[in-house]
Write an enzyme that holds these catalytic residues in place. Structure first.
Site, mmCIF file in Angstrom:
data_model
loop_
_atom_site.group_PDB
_atom_site.id
_atom_site.type_symbol
_atom_site.label_atom_id
_atom_site.label_comp_id
_atom_site.label_asym_id
_atom_site.label_seq_id
_atom_site.Cartn_x
_atom_site.Cartn_y
_atom_site.Cartn_z
ATOM 1 N N ASP A 1 3.145 -4.310 8.080
ATOM 2 C CA ASP A 1 1.905 -3.239 7.772
ATOM 3 C C ASP A 1 0.784 -4.450 8.209
ATOM 4 O OD1 ASP A 1 -0.534 -2.405 6.931
ATOM 5 O OD2 ASP A 1 0.210 -1.647 5.031
ATOM 6 N N LYS B 1 -10.446 -0.728 10.623
ATOM 7 C CA LYS B 1 -10.872 -1.667 9.770
ATOM 8 C C LYS B 1 -11.010 -3.112 10.440
ATOM 9 C CE LYS B 1 -7.073 0.063 6.267
ATOM 10 N NZ LYS B 1 -8.018 0.521 5.399
ATOM 11 N N CYS C 1 -4.942 2.594 -3.624
ATOM 12 C CA CYS C 1 -3.810 3.380 -2.933
ATOM 13 C C CYS C 1 -2.523 2.105 -3.089
ATOM 14 C CB CYS C 1 -3.854 3.627 -1.328
ATOM 15 S SG CYS C 1 -5.040 4.694 -1.184
ATOM 16 N N HIS D 1 0.861 -1.081 -0.026
ATOM 17 C CA HIS D 1 0.112 -0.117 -0.058
ATOM 18 C C HIS D 1 0.887 1.253 -0.017
ATOM 19 C CE1 HIS D 1 -2.780 3.085 1.988
ATOM 20 N NE2 HIS D 1 -3.694 2.285 1.554
ATOM 21 N N GLN E 1 -4.493 -5.022 7.056
ATOM 22 C CA GLN E 1 -5.508 -6.124 6.349
ATOM 23 C C GLN E 1 -5.259 -7.188 6.923
ATOM 24 O OE1 GLN E 1 -7.512 -4.720 4.341
ATOM 25 N NE2 GLN E 1 -6.878 -2.989 4.035
#
Lengths: 148, 421
Positions: free
Chosen positions: B215, B241, B379, B138, B218
């Site tokens: 990261d 999220k 993104c 991302h 997700q």
């Protein structure tokens, strides 16, 4: 409730599938590139200007049905027009797709099929990308136009 | 919780007690009608909806607990401070960190990644060094490292992926070298849904002496994450999220690394003493939490974790995996659909393109039927470039989605084909 068919009119779909004046002009003396970072739409508009008059116009690029059809029909409507006339059409067109128009606008002619866009505010940028690019080309600007 | 799991849990048998209709009732927004149709919300990778428990936690905080933390000696300040630190412990347990002091509250994943770049990165990456990322990152996990590399004269390297959207592990390992100071990798790709083989990647990076920043934005909504089992050095994620409020996120960092790092921002709470001549910084994690934090957001994040734990992450993962398999089959079978991202290990995301129809047109037509999907580059412009497409349509799933909603999506796509026939 806005209707899909108001947005995706037959004429629009037809132009998106078979865009007119879809070519890079060898004879162009002005050109500009437009980009919508939101959806990745990207068009280049080529102009062959004879003094103040758009003698020849072409465009190339990739985008959604609305942006492509708009670019295609734009080339038809401004060909042969002066810079001032083309800019006037853009302003009327802009009013139409943003819902600021004064009802029927006979001078827009075929471009009136884009009136449904005003019910879809997220799509105004799609409909106006090629026009912003045209404006930049008419101004002789070299930098890339972005609708964001 | 098992310490070994960083993969989706398979199997339907375990999910007999998962009652999606009961769960849906916990999310007030799911009652919304859009253009006369029931809302089908399939944009969860952008942000998930919030259960009543989270919304109530925000109200409860402002109605009954609001006061500044770590400051006052009065009753409310004490309550607010206790709740705040209790939330830190809840987050610690959620990702199985060794200590609560390894949990730093941030505004979100983006701020957490920037924090690492600006503190650990600035002190440990120098001219000629390398930062290694992957081709599926991302923008939030690209740009902070680009900025760092530009400032330090370091080099950004990119590990490639195959046509299925899977990382090429051998190539990744080859790119790791003595100059690699830092590896930044997404646990789960937001554009493709690929689950990266994180444990192997981290072990390989550590073998070369590189520190790994993950990261996890997700991943945390979909998988049981265990930062100790992964041996991640830093792990960043967002509350919004994973059913929590916007504006709150987390950076996990190993205690020794955090202690050696300079502070990120200067201000209140991050100091232990200030004179005009010299400031002594507070202990970890407070050193990285300058200013009054988003206390209501932290209360909401705690409520979100409690809510997920109440249902069971394994059960959520199993349900979502079933949805993803069903969607892959049903949507993939539609004429003209090409799935983008077909990795063997995936979570939560179905990205696709349809013949000559631009994703933006698909998004509008689906919206008219009450279906919310993301259309665009997500993104992740380099991912789009890798697949030579300007954009995709992305349906992404949460625990409250149903097979019926996937059927609605399939019907919606068929409608798109009709319009463009």
């Amino acid at each position: 409730m806005p209707e899909l068919r108001d947005l995706y009119q037959e004429v629009i779909l037809e132009h998106s599938k078979a865009p007119r004046n879809y070519k890079a002009l060898e004879s162009a003396n002005y050109k500009a590139e437009g980009y919508n970072p939101l959806c990745g739409d990207r068009f280049t508009v080529y102009l062959e200007m004879d003094a103040d008059k758009i003698r020849e116009i072409g465009f190339q690029g990739a985008g959604c049905a609305i942006s492509k059809a708009s670019a295609s029909m734009m080339t038809q409507s401004v060909k042969g027009k002066t810079k001032e006339e083309a800019e006037k059409i853009f302003h009327r067109f802009h009013d139409l797709v943003t819902g600021h128009g004064q009802g029927e606008d006979a001078e827009l002619g075929k471009l009136a099929v884009f009136s449904g866009v005003s019910e879809f505010p997220m799509r105004v940028k799609c409909a106006t990308l090629a026009w912003h690019t045209l404006e930049a080309a008419l101004e002789g600007k070299q930098e890339k136009v972005s609708t964001e | 919780m098992s310490a070994a799991a960083a993969v989706p849990i398979r199997g339907k048998a375990a999910n007999r007690s998962f009652d999606v209709e009961r769960i849906r009732k916990d999310f007030p927004i799911l009652q919304t009608k859009v253009h006369g149709h029931p809302l089908v919300y399939l944009d969860n990778a952008a942000t998930s909806q919030k259960p009543r428990a989270v919304i109530d936690a925000l109200v409860r905080y402002y109605e009954g607990e609001n006061a500044n933390i770590h400051r006052g000696v009065h009753y409310l300040s004490q309550i607010a401070t206790e709740e705040f630190e209790k939330a830190r412990e809840t987050v610690r347990a959620f990702v199985n960190a060794a200590r609560a002091s390894e949990i730093i509250f941030t505004r979100g994943t983006t701020e957490a990644l920037n924090l690492v770049a600006q503190t650990y990165g600035k002190t440990n990456v120098g001219a000629g060094d390398e930062v290694l990322i992957t081709a599926m990152e991302h923008h939030s996990n690209i740009v902070p490292w680009q900025m760092l590399c530009a400032e330090k004269g370091a080099k950004l390297r990119v590990a490639p992926m195959n046509d299925e959207g899977e990382l090429l592990l051998a190539k990744y390992e080859k790119l790791l070298g003595p100059k690699t100071k830092l590896v930044a990798v997404g646990h789960v790709s937001n554009a493709l849904g690929t689950i990266n083989p994180l444990k192997q990647m981290i072990a390989a990076a550590h073998a070369k002496g590189a520190v790994v920043v993950v990261d996890g934005a997700q991943a945390v909504p979909h998988l049981k994450v265990d930062v100790q089992d992964l041996d991640a050095d830093f792990y960043a994620f967002s509350g919004h999220k994973m059913y929590g409020p916007t504006g709150i996120g987390v950076l996990y960092g190993k205690q020794a690394l955090l202690e050696a790092m300079p502070p990120y921002q200067g201000g209140g709470d991050m100091i232990s003493s200030v004179t005009f001549e010299k400031t002594t910084y507070n202990k970890v994690p407070h050193k990285f939490e300058a200013g009054t934090p988003d206390m209501a957001g932290v209360a909401g994040l705690m409520a979100a974790i409690d809510y997920m734990n109440g249902i069971g992450i394994e059960k959520i993962a199993a349900h979502e995996h079933e949805l993803l398999e069903y969607a892959t089959e049903v949507i993939g079978a539609i004429e003209g659909v090409r799935l983008i991202g077909t990795a063997r290990e995936k979570a939560g995301v179905l990205s696709f393109v349809l013949d000559e129809v631009h994703p933006h047109d698909i998004g509008t037509i689906l919206d008219q039927q009450g279906i919310a999907v993301r259309t665009g580059h997500h993104c992740a412009q380099p991912v789009m470039e890798r697949f030579s497409i300007p954009a995709t349509v992305r349906a992404s799933f949460a625990m409250y989605n149903t097979k019926g909603e996937i059927d609605a999506l399939a019907l919606g796509i068929r409608k798109v084909r009709e319009v463009f026939a």
